[in-house]
Scaffold this active site. Structure first.
Site, PDB file in Angstrom:
ATOM      1  N   ARG A   1       0.835  -1.065  -0.036  1.00 49.21           N
ATOM      2  CA  ARG A   1       0.046   0.009  -0.248  1.00 49.21           C
ATOM      3  C   ARG A   1       1.021   1.138  -0.232  1.00 49.21           C
ATOM      4  O   ARG A   1       1.879   1.195   0.866  1.00 49.21           O
ATOM      5  CB  ARG A   1      -1.095   0.031   1.235  1.00 49.21           C
ATOM      6  CG  ARG A   1      -1.535  -1.126   1.462  1.00 49.21           C
ATOM      7  CD  ARG A   1      -3.148  -1.175   1.300  1.00 49.21           C
ATOM      8  NE  ARG A   1      -3.773  -0.115   1.340  1.00 49.21           N
ATOM      9  CZ  ARG A   1      -4.534   0.185   0.186  1.00 49.21           C
ATOM     10  NH1 ARG A   1      -4.758  -0.648  -0.674  1.00 49.21           N
ATOM     11  NH2 ARG A   1      -5.350   1.302   0.439  1.00 49.21           N
TER      12      ARG A   1
ATOM     13  N   GLU B   1      -4.047  12.188   4.683  1.00 42.37           N
ATOM     14  CA  GLU B   1      -3.560  10.816   4.173  1.00 42.37           C
ATOM     15  C   GLU B   1      -4.601  10.030   3.557  1.00 42.37           C
ATOM     16  O   GLU B   1      -5.519  10.002   4.019  1.00 42.37           O
ATOM     17  CB  GLU B   1      -2.939   9.994   5.183  1.00 42.37           C
ATOM     18  CG  GLU B   1      -1.604  10.644   5.854  1.00 42.37           C
ATOM     19  CD  GLU B   1      -0.885   9.747   6.796  1.00 42.37           C
ATOM     20  OE1 GLU B   1      -0.233  10.267   7.639  1.00 42.37           O
ATOM     21  OE2 GLU B   1      -1.333   8.467   6.784  1.00 42.37           O
TER      22      GLU B   1
END
Ligand code: FAD
Ligand code: UDP
Length: 390
Positions: free
Chosen positions: A258, A314
């Site tokens: 990720r 984020e």
């Protein structure tokens, strides 16, 4: 190139090995990194406008219970008395994390004592009583019961990993403690803090040794430059801290990672959140969390801009080969693939694989340093000792 040791990656694993090799074996060390700075993912820089220390690859908080590591890092930096605390927004309200008595009482509009809350959660977690949960979904429910799991963990985890929580290892949330007191310290380690002069100053000090040379902006797989794999492997000991599948040119397939995208927002106010980290537990907010960097260093208030602040929001997604790999996804298939690469790695002559990318592991900084100290003693030192002419 006359180095006794080549290290690929100037992250904490590579820097620790370099420091140890120079100090303990008197070795000349050549570090190479594809980025334009040292420090790997722990690198930070000062933001001139706000006076905030921005952690370029996401917020980094140092914490450890390992006395060896704590003694080691204190050789290169002192630490502030920062204690990490995180808040989360759910359904229009802000709650303290990790889930503690404050979170539980706010969520259930109650005033449970520790014993009552424990009893309530045990009852709610009862659906999985007597089982040994192996995946994140079951682990979450067994730790905190379904209502709290669904409010604070399920959707955040879905945003963070975009993988069915039933396919994720339970270890990901075992990192998050659950407390039946009002203690909302995020970490339960013996020591925590932020490097007083910043991360980069700390890491520069680690390699402040004339025997350690650093070459930046250089890819180990680029044959057009001299510090490359084809030229060096087998000729000089190499410590490799890049992605293990990349090392083997993805011959067996790609390990899944990720990555995180950051959106920067600047505000005309001194303090936007009143805390350094605000998580977003609900699916309708696309961000997982927002970081207000100034608030990590309240001891620097006098040198910070009182009227401006910077926040990074984020958002996590699957990484392509062109992205920075941040979090190993670590499904069962990934683990099998990693083990296949690891057996190839064992056969590489004179190459030690380490760090988060080299061992496909979800490591914190203190774990990376600990594993580097261990790898130095058990793998790198013997290679250096065996080198002819040394
Ligand atoms: P890295 O720091 O990734 O360094 C590897 C280096 O290798 C990189 O600089 C890379 O450029 C270089 N490299 C790769 N391929 C090549 C190549 N082909 N040629 C040359 N160079 C190459 N830990 C904590 O303790 N606390 C935290 O709060 C925390 N928060 C985190 C938040 C995020 C978003 C992330 C991603 C990580 C966080 N961590 C945290 C973990 C921490 O970043 C790592 O434990 C640590 O930085 C790993 O060090 P490393 O040396 O193994 O890898
Ligand atoms: N987590 C969650 N809700 C939160 C914070 C964390 O569900 O508000 C879960 C999520 O699965 C995440 C894991 O706990 O991946 C670890 O979170 P942490 O913040 O410790 O990890 P980081 O992302 O900082 O490495």
């Amino acid at each position: 190139m006359n180095a006794h040791l080549v290290i690929v990656g100037a992250g904490l694993f590579g820097l620790t090995i370099a420091q140890q090799a120079a100090e303990k074996a008197g070795a000349d060390v050549q570090i190479v990194d594809v980025r334009q700075h040292i420090g790997g993912n722990a690198y930070s820089y000062m933001d001139e406008e706000t006076g905030a220390e921005i952690h370029k690859y996401g917020a980094h908080l140092f914490h450890t219970s390992n006395p060896l590591v704590w003694t080691y890092v204190n050789r290169f930096t002192s630490f502030t008395n920062y204690v990490h605390r995180v808040y989360t927004t759910h359904d229009g309200e802000v709650y303290p994390l990790p889930i503690n008595l404050g979170t539980i009482n706010q969520f259930f509009h109650a005033h449970y004592t520790p014993a009552q809350a424990r009893e309530l959660i045990a009852r709610q977690a009862g659906e999985l009583a007597g089982t040994d949960p192996q995946n994140l979904n079951d682990k979450g429910i067994s730790l905190i019961g379904r209502p709290l799991y669904e409010a604070f963990i399920k959707n955040y985890t879905a945003k963070q990993w975009q993988t069915n929580p039933s396919d994720l290892p339970s270890g990901i949330i075992t990192r998050l403690p659950v407390r039946f007191t009002y203690d909302n310290r995020y970490f339960k380690d013996t020591w925590e803090g932020l490097p007083t002069g910043g991360y980069t100053a700390w890491m520069k000090r680690m390699i402040d040794d004339p025997r350690i040379h650093v070459t930046l902006g250089t890819d180990f797989f680029d044959d057009s430059q001299p510090l490359n794999k084809n030229r060096l492997v087998g000729k000089v000991p190499v410590v490799y801290t890049g992605p293990i599948d990349r090392y083997f040119d993805y011959a067996l397939g790609e390990l899944k990672w990720r990555t995180v995208d950051f959106t920067e927002v600047r505000y005309d106010e001194g303090d936007h959140f009143g805390c350094p980290v605000m998580n977003y537990a609900d699916p309708d907010t696309p961000y997982t969390r927002a970081i207000e960097f100034k608030n990590f260093n309240p001891e620097r208030r006098d040198s910070q801009n009182p009227d401006r602040t910077v926040v990074w929001k984020e958002r996590s997604r699957f990484a392509t080969r062109l992205d920075e790999p941040y979090y190993p996804v670590n499904t069962v298939q990934d683990k099998t693939l990693y083990h296949a690469y690891a057996s190839r790695a064992h056969q590489e002559p004179g190459v030690v694989f380490g760090g988060r990318l080299g061992t496909y592991a979800y490591y914190d900084m203190h774990q990376v340093i600990s594993s580097a100290l261990h790898a130095y003693e058990h793998q790198v030192a013997p290679l250096l000792a065996a080198e002819p002419g040394r």
